[in-house]
Design a protein around this motif. Structure first.
Motif, PDB file in Angstrom:
ATOM      1  N   LEU A  46       0.832  -1.206   0.000  1.00 12.44           N
ATOM      2  CA  LEU A  46       0.000   0.000   0.000  1.00 12.44           C
ATOM      3  C   LEU A  46       0.865   1.253   0.000  1.00 12.44           C
ATOM      4  O   LEU A  46       0.548   2.245  -0.676  1.00 12.44           O
ATOM      5  CB  LEU A  46      -0.918  -0.003   1.220  1.00 12.44           C
ATOM      6  N   GLY A  47       1.962   1.221   0.755  1.00 19.38           N
ATOM      7  CA  GLY A  47       2.874   2.355   0.782  1.00 19.38           C
ATOM      8  C   GLY A  47       3.511   2.602  -0.583  1.00 19.38           C
ATOM      9  O   GLY A  47       3.700   3.752  -0.994  1.00 19.38           O
ATOM     10  N   GLU A  48       3.819   1.539  -1.286  1.00 14.41           N
ATOM     11  CA  GLU A  48       4.364   1.689  -2.641  1.00 14.41           C
ATOM     12  C   GLU A  48       3.315   2.278  -3.579  1.00 14.41           C
ATOM     13  O   GLU A  48       3.621   3.150  -4.405  1.00 14.41           O
ATOM     14  CB  GLU A  48       4.845   0.330  -3.151  1.00 14.41           C
ATOM     15  N   GLU A  49       2.080   1.832  -3.426  1.00 16.18           N
ATOM     16  CA  GLU A  49       0.997   2.373  -4.260  1.00 16.18           C
ATOM     17  C   GLU A  49       0.807   3.864  -4.009  1.00 16.18           C
ATOM     18  O   GLU A  49       0.563   4.637  -4.945  1.00 16.18           O
ATOM     19  CB  GLU A  49      -0.300   1.629  -3.954  1.00 16.18           C
ATOM     20  N   ALA A  50       0.921   4.271  -2.738  1.00 14.51           N
ATOM     21  CA  ALA A  50       0.718   5.675  -2.371  1.00 14.51           C
ATOM     22  C   ALA A  50       2.002   6.501  -2.475  1.00 14.51           C
ATOM     23  O   ALA A  50       1.982   7.703  -2.191  1.00 14.51           O
ATOM     24  CB  ALA A  50       0.177   5.765  -0.952  1.00 14.51           C
ATOM     25  N   ARG A  51       3.106   5.854  -2.855  1.00 18.57           N
ATOM     26  CA  ARG A  51       4.407   6.526  -2.924  1.00 18.57           C
ATOM     27  C   ARG A  51       4.744   7.168  -1.572  1.00 18.57           C
ATOM     28  O   ARG A  51       5.194   8.298  -1.487  1.00 18.57           O
ATOM     29  CB  ARG A  51       4.425   7.568  -4.053  1.00 18.57           C
ATOM     30  N   PHE A  52       4.527   6.393  -0.525  1.00 17.37           N
ATOM     31  CA  PHE A  52       4.732   6.868   0.846  1.00 17.37           C
ATOM     32  C   PHE A  52       5.826   6.027   1.490  1.00 17.37           C
ATOM     33  O   PHE A  52       5.591   4.887   1.894  1.00 17.37           O
ATOM     34  CB  PHE A  52       3.432   6.757   1.639  1.00 17.37           C
ATOM     35  N   PRO A  53       7.056   6.566   1.592  1.00 15.46           N
ATOM     36  CA  PRO A  53       8.153   5.772   2.145  1.00 15.46           C
ATOM     37  C   PRO A  53       7.974   5.436   3.621  1.00 15.46           C
ATOM     38  O   PRO A  53       8.564   4.471   4.110  1.00 15.46           O
ATOM     39  CB  PRO A  53       9.384   6.656   1.927  1.00 15.46           C
ATOM     40  N   GLY A  54       7.167   6.214   4.337  1.00 13.91           N
ATOM     41  CA  GLY A  54       7.004   5.977   5.766  1.00 13.91           C
ATOM     42  C   GLY A  54       6.583   4.564   6.090  1.00 13.91           C
ATOM     43  O   GLY A  54       7.230   3.861   6.870  1.00 13.91           O
ATOM     44  N   SER A  55       5.496   4.123   5.485  1.00 15.61           N
ATOM     45  CA  SER A  55       5.018   2.772   5.782  1.00 15.61           C
ATOM     46  C   SER A  55       5.874   1.707   5.104  1.00 15.61           C
ATOM     47  O   SER A  55       5.939   0.566   5.581  1.00 15.61           O
ATOM     48  CB  SER A  55       3.553   2.622   5.369  1.00 15.61           C
ATOM     49  N   GLN A  56       6.551   2.055   4.014  1.00 17.30           N
ATOM     50  CA  GLN A  56       7.424   1.074   3.369  1.00 17.30           C
ATOM     51  C   GLN A  56       8.598   0.708   4.290  1.00 17.30           C
ATOM     52  O   GLN A  56       8.853  -0.473   4.543  1.00 17.30           O
ATOM     53  CB  GLN A  56       7.953   1.628   2.050  1.00 17.30           C
ATOM     54  N   VAL A  57       9.289   1.721   4.792  1.00 11.40           N
ATOM     55  CA  VAL A  57      10.449   1.447   5.635  1.00 11.40           C
ATOM     56  C   VAL A  57      10.010   0.878   6.983  1.00 11.40           C
ATOM     57  O   VAL A  57      10.594  -0.090   7.483  1.00 11.40           O
ATOM     58  CB  VAL A  57      11.302   2.720   5.811  1.00 11.40           C
ATOM     59  N   SER A  58       8.955   1.453   7.574  1.00  5.60           N
ATOM     60  CA  SER A  58       8.469   0.924   8.852  1.00  5.60           C
ATOM     61  C   SER A  58       8.068  -0.535   8.713  1.00  5.60           C
ATOM     62  O   SER A  58       8.368  -1.367   9.580  1.00  5.60           O
ATOM     63  CB  SER A  58       7.280   1.754   9.345  1.00  5.60           C
ATOM     64  N   GLY A  59       7.384  -0.857   7.623  1.00 10.70           N
ATOM     65  CA  GLY A  59       6.965  -2.241   7.408  1.00 10.70           C
ATOM     66  C   GLY A  59       8.145  -3.180   7.263  1.00 10.70           C
ATOM     67  O   GLY A  59       8.119  -4.314   7.763  1.00 10.70           O
ATOM     68  N   LYS A  60       9.203  -2.717   6.615  1.00 12.84           N
ATOM     69  CA  LYS A  60      10.382  -3.563   6.432  1.00 12.84           C
ATOM     70  C   LYS A  60      11.150  -3.735   7.750  1.00 12.84           C
ATOM     71  O   LYS A  60      11.714  -4.808   8.000  1.00 12.84           O
ATOM     72  CB  LYS A  60      11.277  -2.975   5.343  1.00 12.84           C
ATOM     73  N   ILE A  61      11.169  -2.701   8.582  1.00 18.06           N
ATOM     74  CA  ILE A  61      11.767  -2.858   9.914  1.00 18.06           C
ATOM     75  C   ILE A  61      10.964  -3.885  10.710  1.00 18.06           C
ATOM     76  O   ILE A  61      11.531  -4.730  11.417  1.00 18.06           O
ATOM     77  CB  ILE A  61      11.826  -1.508  10.647  1.00 18.06           C
ATOM     78  N   ASP A  62       9.648  -3.819  10.593  1.00 21.19           N
ATOM     79  CA  ASP A  62       8.806  -4.792  11.292  1.00 21.19           C
ATOM     80  C   ASP A  62       9.076  -6.214  10.803  1.00 21.19           C
ATOM     81  O   ASP A  62       9.100  -7.160  11.607  1.00 21.19           O
ATOM     82  CB  ASP A  62       7.326  -4.451  11.095  1.00 21.19           C
TER      83      ASP A  62
END
Length: 324
Positions: free
Chosen positions: A131-147
Motif C-alpha cells: 500500500l505504501g508503494e501504491e501511495a508513494r509513501f516511504p514511511g510505511s514502506q520502511v516501517s513495514g520492512k523494519i517490522d
C-alpha cells in the motif's frame, strides 16, 4: 507537546474543524512517542470524532490507529486490534491513495507481533508495504520492512534480519525529520537483538549501549527500556553478572512505570535469570512471580481463542520459560 497543548486550550469553538482534528492527532502521537500511553487515548478518540464530523479522512483513519497504539501500550491488545480494523476499513472506503491506510496497517501488524501472531503480522506488514508503494509513501514502506526484520529476529531467522539491516539503515540516514529518529532508534535496538540472537555478546553490548544513548536522546521511553533489557542480557551472556544485575535492576522500575505488559514480563524474566545465576533464589522467585502476574493479567484481557493461541505460542514459551 507544550505548543500543541497551548493551541488546543486556546482554540475557538467551531473554528477550523479540520485543523482542530489534526491538532488532536498530533497530541495523541506525541504522547505515544514519549511513552505516555494512557494520555494517548483521549486525544486519539477526540481526533477520530472530529474527523467524522468534518469528513476529514486522515483523522478518520489515524484517530483510531493512534488509539490502537495507546491501547496496546497499556496492554489492552484485544481492544487495540478492533480499532485498527476500524481504521483500515475506513481507509479502504474513503482514502483515494492509501497513505494513512498503509500506516495504520503497519501499526496493526505491530500489535499482532506482540501477540506472537507471526504469520498474520507478516502478511499485514507485506500488505502495508504494498500500500505504501501504491501511495508513494516511504514511511510505511520502511516501517513495514523494519517490522519484517523484527519478525525474523523473533522467528530465529537472524541471518535474514542481519542481511536486511544495512539497506534499512541507509534509508533512515537519507530521511529527514521525525521519521529519521524513529527509524534510527528502532534499528539500533534491532542491531543489538540481532547480535544477541547470533551469539555475539560483545557486539550486542556495543549496539545496546548505542541504542540506549539514542533512545535517551530522543526520550523514547519504550526503546530506553528495550535497550536496557538488551544491555542487561548482553552483560549476562558475557558473564558480567553484577553489572547485569545493576542494569536490569534499573530497567525493571522503568518497565513498570511504562506500564507496557510485554516490557514488564520480559524484563522481570531476564532479571530472574541473572538473580538465579548470582545465587539469589528468593530474588529470582520474586521476579518470576512478577513476570507471571503481568503475563496472566495481560492474557486475561484477550478473547478466549486468542488467549489460547498466545499462551501456546512457542515464541512466548522461549521468552518466559523461567517465569512458569
Amino acid at each position: 507537546v507544550e505548543m500543541n497543548e497551548r493551541a488546543l486550550a486556546r482554540w475557538r469553538p467551531g473554528r477550523r474543524p479540520r485543523e482542530f482534528a489534526e491538532a488532536h492527532l498530533w497530541s495523541s502521537i506525541q504522547y505515544y512517542w514519549r511513552g505516555d500511553y494512557e494520555r494517548v487515548l483521549a486525544p486519539a478518540r477526540r481526533g477520530a470524532e472530529l474527523g467524522e464530523d468534518a469528513a476529514y479522512v486522515e483523522a478518520m483513519i489515524s484517530g483510531p490507529a493512534h488509539l490502537g497504539l495507546g491501547l496496546a501500550g497499556v496492554g489492552r491488545h484485544e481492544e487495540a486490534l478492533a480499532t485498527f480494523e476500524q481504521a483500515v476499513t475506513q481507509g479502504a472506503t474513503f482514502e483515494v491513495e492509501p497513505r494513512f491506510t498503509s500506516r495504520a496497517t503497519a501499526m496493526w501488524a505491530g500489535v499482532l507481533r506482540e501477540l506472537f501472531e507471526i504469520d498474520e503480522a507478516r502478511r499485514l506488514n507485506e500488505h502495508a508495504i504494498a500500500l505504501g508503494e501504491e501511495a508513494r509513501f516511504p514511511g510505511s514502506q520502511v516501517s513495514g520492512k523494519i517490522d519484517l526484520l523484527l519478525l525474523d529476529v523473533i522467528a530465529g531467522e537472524v541471518g535474514r534480519a542481519e542481511s536486511a539491516w544495512p539497506s534499512l539503515w541507509d534509508a533512515a540516514a537519507q530521511t529527514k525529520g521525525w521519521h529519521q529518529w524513529l527509524w534510527t532508534t528502532r534499528l539500533l535496538h534491532a542491531k543489538a537483538e540481532i547480535a544477541l540472537g547470533a551469539g555475539r555478546a560483545e557486539q550486542a553490548l556495543d549496539a545496546a549501549l548505542e541504542a540506549l544513548a539514542t533512545a535517551e536522546r530522543y526520550r523514547r521511553r519504550k526503546y530506553v527500556q528495550a535497550s536496557r533489557l538488551s544491555l542487561g542480557r548482553a552483560l549476562h551472556n558475557l558473564g558480567r553478572v553484577e553489572e547485569a544485575l545493576a542494569e536490569l535492576g534499573r530497567a525493571l522500575p522503568g518497565a513498570q512505570e511504562l506500564a507496557h505488559p510485554p516490557t514488564i514480563w520480559s524484563t522481570a524474566v531476564a532479571l530472574a535469570r541473572v538473580r538465579a545465576d548470582a545465587g539469589d533464589d528468593d530474588g529470582a522467585d520474586e521476579a518470576h512471580g512478577l513476570a507471571r502476574r503481568a503475563l496472566d493479567q495481560f492474557a486475561a484481557g484477550l478473547s478466549e481463542t486468542r488467549r489460547e493461541r498466545f499462551l501456546a505460542s512457542p515464541y512466548l514459551e522461549a521468552e518466559i520459560t523461567l517465569a512458569r
